[in-house]
Design a protein around this motif. Sequence first.
Motif, mmCIF file in Angstrom:
data_model
loop_
_atom_site.group_PDB
_atom_site.id
_atom_site.type_symbol
_atom_site.label_atom_id
_atom_site.label_comp_id
_atom_site.label_asym_id
_atom_site.label_seq_id
_atom_site.Cartn_x
_atom_site.Cartn_y
_atom_site.Cartn_z
ATOM 1 N N ASP A 52 111.767 36.957 55.357
ATOM 2 C CA ASP A 52 111.857 36.799 53.907
ATOM 3 C C ASP A 52 112.387 35.427 53.494
ATOM 4 N N ARG A 53 113.569 35.067 53.982
ATOM 5 C CA ARG A 53 114.100 33.755 53.616
ATOM 6 C C ARG A 53 115.251 33.359 54.526
ATOM 7 N N GLN A 95 109.614 27.400 59.374
ATOM 8 C CA GLN A 95 109.273 26.940 58.026
ATOM 9 C C GLN A 95 107.872 27.389 57.615
ATOM 10 N N LEU A 98 107.824 31.061 56.718
ATOM 11 C CA LEU A 98 108.394 31.326 55.399
ATOM 12 C C LEU A 98 107.408 31.044 54.274
ATOM 13 N N THR A 99 106.511 30.088 54.481
ATOM 14 C CA THR A 99 105.551 29.740 53.429
ATOM 15 C C THR A 99 104.274 30.569 53.507
ATOM 16 N N ARG A 101 103.370 33.800 53.625
ATOM 17 C CA ARG A 101 103.921 35.134 53.447
ATOM 18 C C ARG A 101 102.828 36.177 53.367
ATOM 19 N N ASP A 160 108.535 31.459 48.952
ATOM 20 C CA ASP A 160 109.710 31.100 49.746
ATOM 21 C C ASP A 160 110.778 30.476 48.853
ATOM 22 N N SER A 162 113.928 29.772 50.290
ATOM 23 C CA SER A 162 114.949 29.433 51.276
ATOM 24 C C SER A 162 115.778 28.246 50.813
#
Length: 165
Positions: A52-53, A95, A98-99, A101, A160, A162
């Motif tokens: 998720d983050r 990274q 996270l992008t 998704r 994302d 984060s």
Amino acid sequence: MKYFTFELATGDSDLDWDEVIQSYNRSLESFGQASSVWQFATSISLNDAYIDRVIYNPDSKELKLLLLTGDLQVGYWRTEFVYSGARILNLPVLQLALTQRPTEIWYDEFTQENDRSSHSFLLAPKEMRGAVAQEFRIEFDQFDYSQKPQKLRRLATPHDVSEWT
């Protein structure tokens, strides 16, 4: 990944699955049964969990990794890992996960080498044709986790969010 390799996950390994599990479980003993690593690794599966983050503070080297875990049978959970003394290896894989998704975790494992603990993640490919291993690892000094029930299998945000401060 030392135990749950991409080759093992895709069936391209001659290793026996049960032997790998037994070997991994023996390696967890090095953390001690009272440790949060052992308690987590022997009771909760991250298979099919969504990343998720991340909240990372490079000054304090504290990393929080938030996941959506569980399944329809056991229910869904917001699971948060907190790593102290954290160092991320293969950061671009995390990274990208996270992008793109949602990204699912296929397998995870804890190991200790050279007096350093680590938590490794093998991510599930979006499709099997031409797939290659996508792994990242977090080295850490201390590990803890918490879980909160979640009604649906839905990420906290569609994008994302984060923090890499």
